[in-house]
Design a protein around this motif. Structure first.
Motif, PDB file in Angstrom:
ATOM      1  N   ALA A  42       9.139  -6.683  -4.007  1.00  0.00           N
ATOM      2  CA  ALA A  42       8.852  -5.375  -3.399  1.00  0.00           C
ATOM      3  C   ALA A  42       9.286  -4.244  -4.324  1.00  0.00           C
ATOM      4  O   ALA A  42       8.537  -3.276  -4.535  1.00  0.00           O
ATOM      5  CB  ALA A  42       9.547  -5.264  -2.046  1.00  0.00           C
ATOM      6  N   ASN A  43      10.486  -4.354  -4.872  1.00  0.00           N
ATOM      7  CA  ASN A  43      11.003  -3.278  -5.727  1.00  0.00           C
ATOM      8  C   ASN A  43      10.239  -3.166  -7.039  1.00  0.00           C
ATOM      9  O   ASN A  43      10.117  -2.065  -7.587  1.00  0.00           O
ATOM     10  CB  ASN A  43      12.501  -3.456  -5.954  1.00  0.00           C
ATOM     11  N   ALA A  44       9.700  -4.277  -7.523  1.00  0.00           N
ATOM     12  CA  ALA A  44       8.872  -4.221  -8.742  1.00  0.00           C
ATOM     13  C   ALA A  44       7.619  -3.389  -8.472  1.00  0.00           C
ATOM     14  O   ALA A  44       7.185  -2.603  -9.321  1.00  0.00           O
ATOM     15  CB  ALA A  44       8.505  -5.626  -9.201  1.00  0.00           C
ATOM     16  N   ILE A  45       7.053  -3.541  -7.289  1.00  0.00           N
ATOM     17  CA  ILE A  45       5.879  -2.734  -6.925  1.00  0.00           C
ATOM     18  C   ILE A  45       6.283  -1.275  -6.757  1.00  0.00           C
ATOM     19  O   ILE A  45       5.569  -0.370  -7.208  1.00  0.00           O
ATOM     20  CB  ILE A  45       5.208  -3.315  -5.663  1.00  0.00           C
ATOM     21  N   CYS A  46       7.439  -1.035  -6.146  1.00  0.00           N
ATOM     22  CA  CYS A  46       7.951   0.346  -6.025  1.00  0.00           C
ATOM     23  C   CYS A  46       8.094   0.985  -7.398  1.00  0.00           C
ATOM     24  O   CYS A  46       7.723   2.150  -7.595  1.00  0.00           O
ATOM     25  CB  CYS A  46       9.304   0.358  -5.315  1.00  0.00           C
ATOM     26  N   ASN A  47       8.645   0.235  -8.347  1.00  0.00           N
ATOM     27  CA  ASN A  47       8.840   0.753  -9.707  1.00  0.00           C
ATOM     28  C   ASN A  47       7.510   1.053 -10.386  1.00  0.00           C
ATOM     29  O   ASN A  47       7.405   1.994 -11.178  1.00  0.00           O
ATOM     30  CB  ASN A  47       9.644  -0.247 -10.551  1.00  0.00           C
ATOM     31  N   LYS A  48       6.493   0.261 -10.058  1.00  0.00           N
ATOM     32  CA  LYS A  48       5.185   0.412 -10.701  1.00  0.00           C
ATOM     33  C   LYS A  48       4.403   1.601 -10.144  1.00  0.00           C
ATOM     34  O   LYS A  48       3.812   2.366 -10.909  1.00  0.00           O
ATOM     35  CB  LYS A  48       4.381  -0.879 -10.516  1.00  0.00           C
ATOM     36  N   VAL A  49       4.390   1.748  -8.806  1.00  0.00           N
ATOM     37  CA  VAL A  49       3.539   2.778  -8.205  1.00  0.00           C
ATOM     38  C   VAL A  49       4.315   3.959  -7.633  1.00  0.00           C
ATOM     39  O   VAL A  49       3.711   4.933  -7.177  1.00  0.00           O
ATOM     40  CB  VAL A  49       2.603   2.186  -7.120  1.00  0.00           C
ATOM     41  N   GLY A  50       5.650   3.859  -7.630  1.00  0.00           N
ATOM     42  CA  GLY A  50       6.486   4.938  -7.086  1.00  0.00           C
ATOM     43  C   GLY A  50       6.932   4.612  -5.673  1.00  0.00           C
ATOM     44  O   GLY A  50       6.104   4.284  -4.815  1.00  0.00           O
ATOM     45  N   THR A  51       8.221   4.685  -5.442  1.00  0.00           N
ATOM     46  CA  THR A  51       8.801   4.314  -4.149  1.00  0.00           C
ATOM     47  C   THR A  51       8.188   5.086  -2.994  1.00  0.00           C
ATOM     48  O   THR A  51       7.979   4.548  -1.908  1.00  0.00           O
ATOM     49  CB  THR A  51      10.330   4.543  -4.191  1.00  0.00           C
ATOM     50  N   SER A  52       7.857   6.350  -3.211  1.00  0.00           N
ATOM     51  CA  SER A  52       7.294   7.168  -2.126  1.00  0.00           C
ATOM     52  C   SER A  52       5.871   6.749  -1.762  1.00  0.00           C
ATOM     53  O   SER A  52       5.330   7.217  -0.763  1.00  0.00           O
ATOM     54  CB  SER A  52       7.329   8.646  -2.503  1.00  0.00           C
TER      55      SER A  52
END
Length: 195
Positions: free
Chosen positions: A68-78
């Protein structure tokens, strides 16, 4: 940027317990079916949805959080939110009377996690699935599960009825019940997104 909705189906085929007393309902299989249906339903609404676990076996909380956090890092947590799909249980043995629907956030939950939880609970309530115990005024419960505590994005964990209540199991195993749980999630997420 389009919101990315991550779906986490609880547990795995090798997780001990996590089934109805008669063995008819297995949480991992049910959660994976609902997660897949939810992904399809959200995509049909034009949303970007993805299951972070597609394996049948259990994936550790640390690995789920990492994904999940890898996706957050890729597209932005917001631009990300996460929903973890589970079934509740009152105990580890026999049929019980506890039943109902609930949604959980972490003690460190963001205001967006809490807002997502409220949106989901409101849809469950509209569908006739109230919480079993005293429902908090906030409409969500607080628990220290790693999947909602350690992810960077807004995250909630839904408990879709009880796997050790005969009536709830009948609902969960029925086509109408499965669709109702998917609809609760779709409508709650759409409400959160203002759509």
């Amino acid at each position: 940027m389009t919101m990315k909705i991550l779906i986490d189906p609880g547990h795995g085929s090798n997780t001990p317990g996590k089934r109805s007393p008669d063995g008819k309902l297995r949480e991992y299989a049910w959660a994976r079916e609902i997660a897949k249906r939810l992904e399809i339903a959200l995509k049909a609404k034009g949303l970007d949805a993805e299951r972070i676990v597609t394996e049948e076996t259990d994936i550790s909380i640390n690995e789920r959080v990492r994904r999940a956090n890898a996706i957050c890092n890729k597209v932005g947590t917001s631009n990300v939110l996460l929903v973890s799909v589970h079934i509740n249980a009152a105990s580890n043995s026999g049929w019980k009377n506890a039943r109902g629907w609930s949604v959980w956030v972490a003690p460190n939950a963001s205001s967006n996690s809490k807002r997502l939880a409220k949106c989901l609970y409101e849809e469950a309530e509209k569908a006739g699935f109230r919480g079993n115990r005293c429902v908090p005024a906030t409409k969500y419960w607080i628990g220290n599960s790693g999947i909602v505590r350690d992810t960077k994005c807004p995250a909630v964990l839904t408990e879709n009825l009880f796997q050790d209540n005969k009536e709830d199991v009948d609902v969960l195993m029925s086509e109408d019940g499965k669709q109702a749980m998917v609809d609760i999630h779709v409508k709650g997420i759409m409400s959160y997104l203002g759509k």
